[in-house]
Design a protein around this motif. Structure first.
Motif, PDB file in Angstrom:
ATOM      1  N   UNK A 164      -7.107  -8.645 -53.772  1.00 27.15           N
ATOM      2  CA  UNK A 164      -6.796  -7.916 -52.534  1.00 27.15           C
ATOM      3  C   UNK A 164      -5.477  -8.370 -51.898  1.00 27.15           C
ATOM      4  N   UNK A 165      -4.699  -9.165 -52.624  1.00 26.41           N
ATOM      5  CA  UNK A 165      -3.420  -9.664 -52.116  1.00 26.41           C
ATOM      6  C   UNK A 165      -2.257  -9.028 -52.863  1.00 26.41           C
ATOM      7  N   UNK A 166      -1.117  -9.004 -52.195  1.00 25.29           N
ATOM      8  CA  UNK A 166       0.111  -8.532 -52.833  1.00 25.29           C
ATOM      9  C   UNK A 166       1.255  -9.473 -52.497  1.00 25.29           C
ATOM     10  N   UNK A 167       2.161  -9.637 -53.438  1.00 25.45           N
ATOM     11  CA  UNK A 167       3.363 -10.432 -53.196  1.00 25.45           C
ATOM     12  C   UNK A 167       4.345  -9.543 -52.446  1.00 25.45           C
ATOM     13  N   UNK A 168       4.783 -10.013 -51.284  1.00 21.94           N
ATOM     14  CA  UNK A 168       5.716  -9.230 -50.479  1.00 21.94           C
ATOM     15  C   UNK A 168       7.145  -9.747 -50.578  1.00 21.94           C
ATOM     16  N   UNK A 169       7.285 -11.000 -51.016  1.00 27.48           N
ATOM     17  CA  UNK A 169       8.621 -11.586 -51.125  1.00 27.48           C
ATOM     18  C   UNK A 169       8.538 -12.803 -52.039  1.00 27.48           C
ATOM     19  N   UNK A 170       9.645 -13.098 -52.695  1.00 27.87           N
ATOM     20  CA  UNK A 170       9.741 -14.289 -53.524  1.00 27.87           C
ATOM     21  C   UNK A 170      11.129 -14.888 -53.321  1.00 27.87           C
ATOM     22  N   UNK A 171      11.174 -16.177 -53.035  1.00 22.63           N
ATOM     23  CA  UNK A 171      12.449 -16.882 -52.860  1.00 22.63           C
ATOM     24  C   UNK A 171      12.501 -17.990 -53.907  1.00 22.63           C
ATOM     25  N   UNK A 172      13.458 -17.891 -54.835  1.00 22.76           N
ATOM     26  CA  UNK A 172      13.571 -18.848 -55.930  1.00 22.76           C
ATOM     27  C   UNK A 172      14.706 -19.823 -55.622  1.00 22.76           C
ATOM     28  N   UNK A 173      14.422 -21.112 -55.809  1.00 21.38           N
ATOM     29  CA  UNK A 173      15.399 -22.177 -55.620  1.00 21.38           C
ATOM     30  C   UNK A 173      15.733 -22.772 -56.992  1.00 21.38           C
ATOM     31  N   UNK A 174      16.469 -23.857 -57.021  1.00 25.90           N
ATOM     32  CA  UNK A 174      16.845 -24.474 -58.294  1.00 25.90           C
ATOM     33  C   UNK A 174      15.639 -24.961 -59.087  1.00 25.90           C
ATOM     34  N   UNK A 175      14.686 -25.586 -58.417  1.00 26.46           N
ATOM     35  CA  UNK A 175      13.572 -26.212 -59.137  1.00 26.46           C
ATOM     36  C   UNK A 175      12.208 -25.615 -58.831  1.00 26.46           C
ATOM     37  N   UNK A 176      12.099 -24.782 -57.808  1.00 27.47           N
ATOM     38  CA  UNK A 176      10.802 -24.227 -57.430  1.00 27.47           C
ATOM     39  C   UNK A 176      10.986 -22.889 -56.740  1.00 27.47           C
ATOM     40  N   UNK A 177       9.898 -22.368 -56.168  1.00 31.12           N
ATOM     41  CA  UNK A 177       9.973 -21.076 -55.487  1.00 31.12           C
ATOM     42  C   UNK A 177       8.914 -20.999 -54.399  1.00 31.12           C
ATOM     43  N   UNK A 178       9.145 -20.085 -53.452  1.00 28.06           N
ATOM     44  CA  UNK A 178       8.152 -19.731 -52.446  1.00 28.06           C
ATOM     45  C   UNK A 178       7.722 -18.298 -52.713  1.00 28.06           C
ATOM     46  N   UNK A 179       6.419 -18.094 -52.776  1.00 28.39           N
ATOM     47  CA  UNK A 179       5.838 -16.770 -52.947  1.00 28.39           C
ATOM     48  C   UNK A 179       5.176 -16.396 -51.622  1.00 28.39           C
ATOM     49  N   UNK A 180       5.511 -15.235 -51.086  1.00 28.89           N
ATOM     50  CA  UNK A 180       4.960 -14.751 -49.824  1.00 28.89           C
ATOM     51  C   UNK A 180       3.927 -13.677 -50.155  1.00 28.89           C
ATOM     52  N   UNK A 181       2.704 -13.893 -49.711  1.00 28.51           N
ATOM     53  CA  UNK A 181       1.568 -13.057 -50.085  1.00 28.51           C
ATOM     54  C   UNK A 181       0.878 -12.560 -48.818  1.00 28.51           C
ATOM     55  N   UNK A 182       0.487 -11.286 -48.837  1.00 25.98           N
ATOM     56  CA  UNK A 182      -0.263 -10.725 -47.713  1.00 25.98           C
ATOM     57  C   UNK A 182      -1.411  -9.885 -48.246  1.00 25.98           C
ATOM     58  N   UNK A 183      -2.435  -9.660 -47.432  1.00 19.70           N
ATOM     59  CA  UNK A 183      -3.495  -8.748 -47.845  1.00 19.70           C
ATOM     60  C   UNK A 183      -2.908  -7.380 -48.175  1.00 19.70           C
ATOM     61  N   UNK A 184      -3.379  -6.772 -49.246  1.00 18.75           N
ATOM     62  CA  UNK A 184      -2.828  -5.489 -49.692  1.00 18.75           C
ATOM     63  C   UNK A 184      -3.233  -4.334 -48.787  1.00 18.75           C
ATOM     64  N   UNK A 185      -4.338  -4.484 -48.067  1.00 18.20           N
ATOM     65  CA  UNK A 185      -4.845  -3.405 -47.234  1.00 18.20           C
ATOM     66  C   UNK A 185      -4.560  -3.698 -45.774  1.00 18.20           C
ATOM     67  N   UNK A 186      -3.304  -3.593 -45.392  1.00 17.70           N
ATOM     68  CA  UNK A 186      -2.940  -3.854 -44.003  1.00 17.70           C
ATOM     69  C   UNK A 186      -3.589  -2.824 -43.082  1.00 17.70           C
ATOM     70  N   UNK A 187      -3.971  -3.318 -41.917  1.00 18.93           N
ATOM     71  CA  UNK A 187      -4.505  -2.425 -40.903  1.00 18.93           C
ATOM     72  C   UNK A 187      -5.991  -2.112 -41.032  1.00 18.93           C
ATOM     73  N   UNK A 188      -6.688  -2.767 -41.931  1.00 22.22           N
ATOM     74  CA  UNK A 188      -8.106  -2.468 -42.115  1.00 22.22           C
ATOM     75  C   UNK A 188      -8.999  -3.599 -41.613  1.00 22.22           C
ATOM     76  N   UNK A 189      -8.474  -4.458 -40.751  1.00 24.92           N
ATOM     77  CA  UNK A 189      -9.291  -5.551 -40.221  1.00 24.92           C
ATOM     78  C   UNK A 189      -9.335  -6.732 -41.152  1.00 24.92           C
ATOM     79  N   UNK A 190     -10.175  -7.667 -40.818  1.00 22.34           N
ATOM     80  CA  UNK A 190     -10.298  -8.879 -41.626  1.00 22.34           C
ATOM     81  C   UNK A 190     -10.894  -8.512 -42.969  1.00 22.34           C
ATOM     82  N   UNK A 191     -10.383  -9.144 -44.025  1.00 21.57           N
ATOM     83  CA  UNK A 191     -10.863  -8.859 -45.395  1.00 21.57           C
ATOM     84  C   UNK A 191     -12.349  -9.125 -45.522  1.00 21.57           C
TER      85      UNK A 191
END
Length: 191
Positions: A164-191
């Protein structure tokens, strides 16, 4: 290592000795917080695999309402406690000495819900997958909770396509990365 911005700006933080933790560099931390700065004011922040607590402390310094620090290493937990005291942010922090999945269950019982969940697990052990599986049906996740995973550049997140999650952004650095994840069903309340 230091706090970069906010109330505790420039205060030096203690790090955990040994090779069990891997502190996020100031440059990467600054980039991360520039990307989420508009979501920090009065947010409730969860810092999983906290290490020295630098990420959660940075969030508090920049205006987060509260932060929960989850770490299963006793020495690291003492380091977090010290850093919260030296930054005068201890009243806004809750410390849980346990593994991340157990902490998610404990926080559900407490009725906690988080605006931002950050995790920096040991690389290449699939801990982030275990935690994301635990978060799938968890009451600690809102419909607009932002989940950030710090991982090695090689870490594969293809399994999220079946979640039920989707990757909304990815920031890659030299040695690692940050993955930004949000619920795929926005606006439908708590999962």
């Amino acid at each position: 290592m230091r706090v970069i911005a906010g109330k505790a700006k420039r205060i030096l933080l203690r790090t955990v000795e040994g090779l069990e933790t891997r502190p996020t560099t100031d440059r990467i931390k600054e980039t991360l917080f520039n990307m989420v700065n508009n979501r920090l004011a009065d947010c409730d922040f969860l810092d999983l695999f906290s290490g020295s607590g630098a990420i959660g402390i940075e969030a508090l310094s920049r205006g987060a309402n509260s932060a929960v620090f989850v770490e299963n290493n006793k020495n690291a937990m003492e380091c977090i406690r010290h850093n919260l005291n030296v930054t005068k942010l201890a009243d806004k922090g809750q410390l849980l000495l346990m593994d991340a999945v157990s902490a998610i269950r404990a926080l559900e019982v407490q009725g906690k819900v988080f605006d931002i969940i950050f995790m920096d697990p040991p690389y290449n052990h699939l801990y982030e997958k275990q935690v994301l599986n635990a978060l799938k049906n968890s009451g600690i996740v809102y419909c607009d909770t932002l989940i950030i995973v710090e991982a090695s550049k090689e870490t594969d997140f293809d399994y999220l396509k079946e979640s039920p999650f989707q990757i909304t952004k990815e920031k890659v650095y030299k040695t690692n990365k940050h993955i930004f994840i949000e619920p795929a069903q926005l606006g439908k309340g708590i999962l």
